[in-house]
Design a protein around this motif. Structure first.
Motif, PDB file in Angstrom:
ATOM      1  N   MET A   1       0.856  -1.173   0.000  1.00 64.31           N
ATOM      2  CA  MET A   1       0.000   0.000   0.000  1.00 64.31           C
ATOM      3  C   MET A   1       0.904   1.239   0.000  1.00 64.31           C
ATOM      4  SD  MET A   1      -2.785   1.216   2.885  1.00 64.31           S
ATOM      5  CE  MET A   1      -3.834  -0.181   2.523  1.00 64.31           C
ATOM      6  N   ASN A   2       0.756   2.023  -1.037  1.00 63.30           N
ATOM      7  CA  ASN A   2       1.561   3.241  -1.093  1.00 63.30           C
ATOM      8  C   ASN A   2       0.845   4.363  -0.328  1.00 63.30           C
ATOM      9  OD1 ASN A   2      -0.400   4.410  -2.783  1.00 63.30           O
ATOM     10  ND2 ASN A   2       0.703   3.837  -4.632  1.00 63.30           N
ATOM     11  N   GLU A   3       1.486   5.514  -0.254  1.00 63.41           N
ATOM     12  CA  GLU A   3       0.945   6.624   0.522  1.00 63.41           C
ATOM     13  C   GLU A   3      -0.405   7.094  -0.016  1.00 63.41           C
ATOM     14  OE1 GLU A   3       2.358  10.948   2.245  1.00 63.41           O
ATOM     15  OE2 GLU A   3       3.834   9.587   1.383  1.00 63.41           O
ATOM     16  N   ALA A  41       1.101  -2.753   5.883  1.00 63.97           N
ATOM     17  CA  ALA A  41       1.488  -1.524   5.197  1.00 63.97           C
ATOM     18  C   ALA A  41       0.641  -0.343   5.668  1.00 63.97           C
ATOM     19  CB  ALA A  41       1.360  -1.704   3.685  1.00 63.97           C
ATOM     20  N   PHE A  42      -0.645  -0.571   5.926  1.00 62.50           N
ATOM     21  CA  PHE A  42      -1.504   0.485   6.452  1.00 62.50           C
ATOM     22  C   PHE A  42      -0.970   0.975   7.788  1.00 62.50           C
ATOM     23  CE2 PHE A  42      -4.906   2.083   9.073  1.00 62.50           C
ATOM     24  CZ  PHE A  42      -5.597   2.935   8.232  1.00 62.50           C
ATOM     25  N   VAL A 131      -7.100  -1.099  14.332  1.00 65.06           N
ATOM     26  CA  VAL A 131      -7.923  -1.695  13.276  1.00 65.06           C
ATOM     27  C   VAL A 131      -7.095  -2.554  12.322  1.00 65.06           C
ATOM     28  CG1 VAL A 131      -7.880   0.295  11.704  1.00 65.06           C
ATOM     29  CG2 VAL A 131      -9.839  -1.232  11.707  1.00 65.06           C
ATOM     30  N   ALA A 132      -5.892  -2.128  11.978  1.00 59.90           N
ATOM     31  CA  ALA A 132      -5.064  -2.914  11.052  1.00 59.90           C
ATOM     32  C   ALA A 132      -4.641  -4.229  11.702  1.00 59.90           C
ATOM     33  CB  ALA A 132      -3.843  -2.109  10.617  1.00 59.90           C
ATOM     34  N   GLN A 133      -4.322  -4.185  12.984  1.00 62.73           N
ATOM     35  CA  GLN A 133      -3.957  -5.424  13.683  1.00 62.73           C
ATOM     36  C   GLN A 133      -5.139  -6.377  13.751  1.00 62.73           C
ATOM     37  OE1 GLN A 133      -2.068  -5.080  17.535  1.00 62.73           O
ATOM     38  NE2 GLN A 133      -2.767  -7.124  18.113  1.00 62.73           N
ATOM     39  N   GLU A 148       1.644 -10.210  18.508  1.00 60.66           N
ATOM     40  CA  GLU A 148       3.100 -10.311  18.346  1.00 60.66           C
ATOM     41  C   GLU A 148       3.512 -10.450  16.883  1.00 60.66           C
ATOM     42  OE1 GLU A 148       5.008 -13.072  21.022  1.00 60.66           O
ATOM     43  OE2 GLU A 148       3.536 -12.592  22.585  1.00 60.66           O
ATOM     44  N   GLU A 149       2.839 -11.330  16.140  1.00 63.34           N
ATOM     45  CA  GLU A 149       3.196 -11.525  14.735  1.00 63.34           C
ATOM     46  C   GLU A 149       2.984 -10.248  13.932  1.00 63.34           C
ATOM     47  OE1 GLU A 149       1.494 -14.010  11.003  1.00 63.34           O
ATOM     48  OE2 GLU A 149       2.011 -15.227  12.764  1.00 63.34           O
ATOM     49  N   PHE A 150       1.882  -9.565  14.210  1.00 63.02           N
ATOM     50  CA  PHE A 150       1.589  -8.308  13.515  1.00 63.02           C
ATOM     51  C   PHE A 150       2.667  -7.268  13.805  1.00 63.02           C
ATOM     52  CE2 PHE A 150      -0.456  -4.067  13.608  1.00 63.02           C
ATOM     53  CZ  PHE A 150      -0.793  -3.966  12.273  1.00 63.02           C
ATOM     54  N   LEU A 151       3.008  -7.098  15.072  1.00 60.03           N
ATOM     55  CA  LEU A 151       4.014  -6.100  15.439  1.00 60.03           C
ATOM     56  C   LEU A 151       5.372  -6.420  14.819  1.00 60.03           C
ATOM     57  CD1 LEU A 151       3.022  -5.498  19.164  1.00 60.03           C
ATOM     58  CD2 LEU A 151       2.526  -4.054  17.179  1.00 60.03           C
ATOM     59  N   GLU A 152       5.725  -7.694  14.775  1.00 60.96           N
ATOM     60  CA  GLU A 152       6.978  -8.098  14.118  1.00 60.96           C
ATOM     61  C   GLU A 152       6.930  -7.781  12.628  1.00 60.96           C
ATOM     62  OE1 GLU A 152       7.525 -12.217  15.127  1.00 60.96           O
ATOM     63  OE2 GLU A 152       7.851 -11.756  17.256  1.00 60.96           O
ATOM     64  N   ALA A 153       5.779  -8.020  12.005  1.00 64.02           N
ATOM     65  CA  ALA A 153       5.632  -7.726  10.578  1.00 64.02           C
ATOM     66  C   ALA A 153       5.724  -6.223  10.316  1.00 64.02           C
ATOM     67  CB  ALA A 153       4.304  -8.285  10.061  1.00 64.02           C
ATOM     68  N   VAL A 154       5.138  -5.415  11.200  1.00 58.81           N
ATOM     69  CA  VAL A 154       5.213  -3.956  11.054  1.00 58.81           C
ATOM     70  C   VAL A 154       6.657  -3.490  11.198  1.00 58.81           C
ATOM     71  CG1 VAL A 154       4.571  -1.749  12.133  1.00 58.81           C
ATOM     72  CG2 VAL A 154       2.828  -3.495  11.719  1.00 58.81           C
ATOM     73  N   GLU A 155       7.358  -4.007  12.212  1.00 59.57           N
ATOM     74  CA  GLU A 155       8.765  -3.638  12.410  1.00 59.57           C
ATOM     75  C   GLU A 155       9.609  -4.010  11.194  1.00 59.57           C
ATOM     76  OE1 GLU A 155      10.285  -5.191  16.090  1.00 59.57           O
ATOM     77  OE2 GLU A 155       8.724  -4.181  17.260  1.00 59.57           O
ATOM     78  N   ALA A 156       9.387  -5.191  10.660  1.00 65.32           N
ATOM     79  CA  ALA A 156      10.146  -5.629   9.479  1.00 65.32           C
ATOM     80  C   ALA A 156       9.840  -4.735   8.276  1.00 65.32           C
ATOM     81  CB  ALA A 156       9.832  -7.089   9.155  1.00 65.32           C
TER      82      ALA A 156
END
Length: 192
Positions: A1-3, A41-42, A131-133, A148-156
């Motif tokens: 998802m782009n800006e 991405a959101f 909401v994204a999580q 946890e998986e979501f936060l790891e994916a966001v960090e990556a």
């Protein structure tokens, strides 16, 4: 998802009728129609937008509106609310925090004690941060992992984009007096 895709969703969200909860249900539904990576991405875009709004000048504006009671958490929720107002409002307020005086949701609070503000009226929107999580967890079946998986994916994803945490920047003059907001929300016991 782009800006642009992120802001298209936010602009649609900001223009939708209904309560904040109803609008978030719509947004989650939109994210559920996309691959799980779009939820990640959101969230990356949301955090980036909130980070750009994390300035001393904007904190002073939020604190003025809230009668001096804007906490650190409350300010984060304020930046989420600001993003939720849509791209045009967000950009104008980042350029000049005193432009909050022109935002209809802010003007609706003028002259009313904070105790009389409904939850949906407060210029804070903590729930937008989840909401994204929620969508990601439902799409991936990770609803029992406390995110946890979501936060790891966001960090990556942030690392992939070369994102870095920033301290509160200096949007606007450090000593700006916020004349229009001060006129609407004067200091003193009547506004707190």
């Amino acid at each position: 998802m782009n800006e642009d895709a992120f802001w298209a969703l936010i602009d649609e969200l900001s223009g939708r009728p209904g309560t904040r909860d109803e609008r978030l249900e719509w947004l989650e539904g939109e994210l559920l129609r996309r691959p799980a990576e779009e939820s990640v991405a959101f969230q990356v875009r949301l955090e980036k937008a909130c980070g750009a709004a994390d300035t001393h000048a904007l904190w002073r504006a939020a604190n003025r509106i809230e009668g001096g009671g804007c906490t650190d958490d409350g300010f984060h929720y304020f930046t989420l609310w600001l993003v939720g107002q849509g791209r045009k409002v967000y950009a104008s307020v980042l350029a000049d925090p005193d432009a909050l005086a022109d935002v209809s949701d802010v003007r609706a609070l003028v002259g009313r004690h904070h105790d009389d503000w409904d939850d949906d009226e407060w210029p804070e929107w903590e729930e937008l941060d989840y909401v994204a999580q929620d969508a990601y967890d439902e799409l991936t079946g990770q609803e029992d992992d406390d995110g946890e998986e979501f936060l790891e994916a966001v960090e990556a994803a942030e690392e992939d984009e070369g994102e870095e945490d920033e301290e509160r920047g200096a949007a606007g003059p450090e000593g700006s007096a916020l004349p229009r907001l001060t006129a609407l929300f004067p200091p003193g016991p009547s506004g707190s």
